[in-house]
Design an enzyme around this catalytic site. Sequence first.
Site, mmCIF file in Angstrom:
data_model
loop_
_atom_site.group_PDB
_atom_site.id
_atom_site.type_symbol
_atom_site.label_atom_id
_atom_site.label_comp_id
_atom_site.label_asym_id
_atom_site.label_seq_id
_atom_site.Cartn_x
_atom_site.Cartn_y
_atom_site.Cartn_z
ATOM 1 N N GLU A 164 -20.269 -40.146 67.054
ATOM 2 C CA GLU A 164 -20.493 -41.470 66.488
ATOM 3 C C GLU A 164 -20.848 -41.416 65.008
ATOM 4 O O GLU A 164 -21.168 -40.372 64.460
ATOM 5 C CB GLU A 164 -21.576 -42.202 67.256
ATOM 6 C CG GLU A 164 -22.890 -41.492 67.291
ATOM 7 C CD GLU A 164 -23.763 -42.051 68.409
ATOM 8 O OE1 GLU A 164 -24.409 -43.074 68.162
ATOM 9 O OE2 GLU A 164 -23.777 -41.480 69.495
ATOM 10 N N CYS A 208 -34.553 -31.172 69.816
ATOM 11 C CA CYS A 208 -35.762 -31.911 69.434
ATOM 12 C C CYS A 208 -36.167 -32.878 70.550
ATOM 13 O O CYS A 208 -35.316 -33.467 71.224
ATOM 14 C CB CYS A 208 -35.535 -32.660 68.123
ATOM 15 S SG CYS A 208 -35.206 -31.548 66.736
ATOM 16 N N HIS A 210 -41.632 -34.499 60.555
ATOM 17 C CA HIS A 210 -42.078 -35.135 61.800
ATOM 18 C C HIS A 210 -43.450 -34.725 62.320
ATOM 19 O O HIS A 210 -43.932 -35.276 63.321
ATOM 20 C CB HIS A 210 -41.058 -34.967 62.932
ATOM 21 C CG HIS A 210 -39.683 -35.471 62.617
ATOM 22 N ND1 HIS A 210 -39.444 -36.521 61.750
ATOM 23 C CD2 HIS A 210 -38.449 -35.067 63.047
ATOM 24 C CE1 HIS A 210 -38.131 -36.728 61.674
ATOM 25 N NE2 HIS A 210 -37.510 -35.863 62.438
ATOM 26 N N CYS A 262 -29.258 -43.355 66.480
ATOM 27 C CA CYS A 262 -29.534 -41.938 66.746
ATOM 28 C C CYS A 262 -28.953 -41.386 68.041
ATOM 29 O O CYS A 262 -29.675 -40.958 68.938
ATOM 30 C CB CYS A 262 -31.033 -41.677 66.744
ATOM 31 S SG CYS A 262 -31.811 -42.083 65.204
HETATM 32 N N1 SAH Z 1 -30.083 -32.180 62.540
HETATM 33 C C1 SAH Z 1 -30.434 -32.916 61.362
HETATM 34 C C2 SAH Z 1 -29.799 -34.287 61.333
HETATM 35 C C3 SAH Z 1 -30.262 -35.091 62.500
HETATM 36 S S1 SAH Z 1 -30.339 -36.795 62.563
HETATM 37 C C4 SAH Z 1 -31.932 -33.035 61.264
HETATM 38 O O1 SAH Z 1 -32.627 -32.636 62.190
HETATM 39 O O2 SAH Z 1 -32.424 -33.495 60.244
HETATM 40 C C5 SAH Z 1 -31.171 -37.432 61.205
HETATM 41 C C6 SAH Z 1 -32.627 -37.797 61.420
HETATM 42 O O3 SAH Z 1 -32.845 -38.631 62.563
HETATM 43 C C7 SAH Z 1 -33.507 -36.580 61.608
HETATM 44 O O4 SAH Z 1 -34.639 -36.705 60.792
HETATM 45 C C8 SAH Z 1 -33.884 -36.679 63.054
HETATM 46 O O5 SAH Z 1 -35.050 -35.975 63.323
HETATM 47 C C9 SAH Z 1 -33.985 -38.164 63.227
HETATM 48 N N2 SAH Z 1 -34.002 -38.630 64.614
HETATM 49 C C10 SAH Z 1 -33.416 -38.070 65.693
HETATM 50 N N3 SAH Z 1 -33.678 -38.784 66.802
HETATM 51 C C11 SAH Z 1 -34.429 -39.827 66.404
HETATM 52 C C12 SAH Z 1 -35.006 -40.930 67.093
HETATM 53 N N4 SAH Z 1 -34.884 -41.087 68.387
HETATM 54 N N5 SAH Z 1 -35.718 -41.815 66.348
HETATM 55 C C13 SAH Z 1 -35.847 -41.676 65.014
HETATM 56 N N6 SAH Z 1 -35.333 -40.654 64.325
HETATM 57 C C14 SAH Z 1 -34.638 -39.732 65.010
#
Ligand code: SAH
Length: 347
Positions: A90, A114, A219, A336
């Site tokens: 997506e 994560c 985070h 996300c």
């Molecule tokens: N792998 C990369 C890109 C991932 S997505 C990374 O970890 O940075 C981009 C951002 O969205 C990242 O900061 C990730 O931690 C965040 N993210 C992932 N799932 C999420 C969620 N459910 N709510 C808010 N942010 C989220």
Amino acid sequence: MSLEILLDKTEEELSKIAVAMGQPAFRGKQIFKWLYNGVDLAAMSDLPLSFRAELAKKYTAQPLVIHEKFVSKDGSIKFLYRYADGNLIEGVFMPHDYGNTLCVSTQVGCRMGCAFCASGIGGLVRNLSAGEIVAQAVAVNAYLGGNASDRKISNIVLMGSGEPLDNYDNVTKFLRLISHKNGLCIGLRSVSLSTCGLAENIRRLADENYGVTLSLSLHATTDEARAQLMPIAKRYTLKEVTDAVKYYFEKTGRRVIFEYAMVKDRNMSMFDAKRLRELTRGYPAHVNLIRLNYVKEKGLQGCTEAEAQRFLQRLTDLGVSATLRRSFGNDVGGACGQLRRKFLHDR
Ligand code: SAH
């Protein structure tokens, strides 16, 4: 036999392919231009028909199709793309006053695992090639209409599914391709790469100095707390990863971004605010607060708008440069990684 992807090739590589097939080298330039306009081989009208037919036996021009799209009231558009092998990923298009941003995916699935993220639920399926990532931007530009030169997408964030630095060679080739003047011509200063923190590859990216903005998904503010949210924290300590980020700034001169998804009762205390000040002190760094999107398979809760504002105020009072990220497309479902999950589930 699966077809090779022409969007994986540089202009020079395309010229070599043309020459090897008995054509003049300038055909490479012609193909390159067509590719970035989202045109299929059959419609590349200034190439001889026989050459197009020969190419089509071995190559594909556009490796994905837009499978579904959802237009939000806020102007953003969610896309679900389907690759030739059936894999779905997506992306989201977000209109901003400073330009239009596309969020791209770099892998099908993700192996970082994560605790809050939908993309990693099924693990890593496969890496996307450089051209498969480029194709996301090409398809959205074509969907929006006009020519590639209209520059509908001016900014790119590598924040879709996947860990960009876990697919390093393809992602950096992607950067070279999208910035090419005869392609999408997207300035790399308008590209943000987000990583969970693969420290060695952050340093490598710094040394190669593409000029992209680096975003670190932080985070949490201690190793213990971070390890509970992000398995990668067991491999690289906060010190190692923030040192790598600092190194990125020193090498590139680019301000770095710390992404911080606020999780209810987990990472929003006064202690966290003070730790954030320590972690971002001494060089240009900005904290981007995100209200966690609830992912039902994961169960972690986000915070309310009021709680987010309170944490932002705490940071601001401490002198930390911070903003709360605007969230797009909530009404069309699936921030996300949730859109793909929904589709996989429904199938
Ligand atoms: N792998 C990369 C890109 C991932 S997505 C990374 O970890 O940075 C981009 C951002 O969205 C990242 O900061 C990730 O931690 C965040 N993210 C992932 N799932 C999420 C969620 N459910 N709510 C808010 N942010 C989220």
